[in-house]
Design a protein around this motif. Structure first.
Motif, short mmCIF file in Angstrom:
data_model
loop_
_atom_site.label_atom_id
_atom_site.label_comp_id
_atom_site.label_asym_id
_atom_site.label_seq_id
_atom_site.Cartn_x
_atom_site.Cartn_y
_atom_site.Cartn_z
N LEU A 95 0.67 -1.34 0.07
CA LEU A 95 -0.01 -0.06 0.16
C LEU A 95 0.98 1.32 0.04
O LEU A 95 0.57 2.32 -0.66
N ALA A 96 1.84 1.21 0.80
CA ALA A 96 2.82 2.30 0.95
C ALA A 96 3.44 2.71 -0.42
O ALA A 96 3.75 3.74 -0.95
N ARG A 97 3.92 1.51 -0.93
CA ARG A 97 5.16 1.58 -2.26
C ARG A 97 3.91 1.99 -3.49
O ARG A 97 4.58 2.72 -4.43
N TYR A 98 3.03 1.59 -3.50
CA TYR A 98 1.86 1.96 -4.85
C TYR A 98 0.80 2.69 -4.61
O TYR A 98 -0.20 2.91 -5.30
N SER A 99 1.03 3.66 -3.45
CA SER A 99 0.07 4.40 -3.06
C SER A 99 -0.37 5.50 -4.05
O SER A 99 -1.82 5.98 -4.20
N VAL A 100 0.68 6.06 -4.90
CA VAL A 100 0.62 7.07 -5.91
C VAL A 100 -0.34 6.57 -6.99
O VAL A 100 -1.16 7.00 -7.50
#
Length: 83
Positions: free
Chosen positions: A26-31
């Motif tokens: 979720l943090a890595r692909y949040s954008v």
């Protein structure tokens, strides 16, 4: 009793690993997720996700984006102040 304790330990480790992977994803692909979600006209959630998770996402290839954390926590894009 030792058998149940071992099974419980393995279960806890498995749940912890799954939770850690989900949080990292979720943090890595949040954008990406923010850019594909429905939103109001003119809202820019991509910028918010980029600032909140900038340690996890890839840095841009060019020198046109600069994060200034020391002074006023702003993002500069092509030398234009965005926030």
């Amino acid at each position: 009793m030792k058998k149940y304790l071992t099974i419980f330990g393995v279960f806890i480790i498995l749940i912890g690993s799954i939770y850690s992977y989900i949080q990292y994803n979720l943090a890595r692909y949040s954008v990406y997720y923010a850019s594909n979600m429905p939103r109001k006209e003119g809202a820019k959630p991509e910028l918010v996700m980029a600032v909140e998770n900038k340690n996890f996402i890839n840095e841009p290839n060019g020198d046109y984006v600069h994060f200034d954390e020391e002074h006023d926590h702003t993002i500069y894009s092509q030398f234009v102040k965005l926030s």
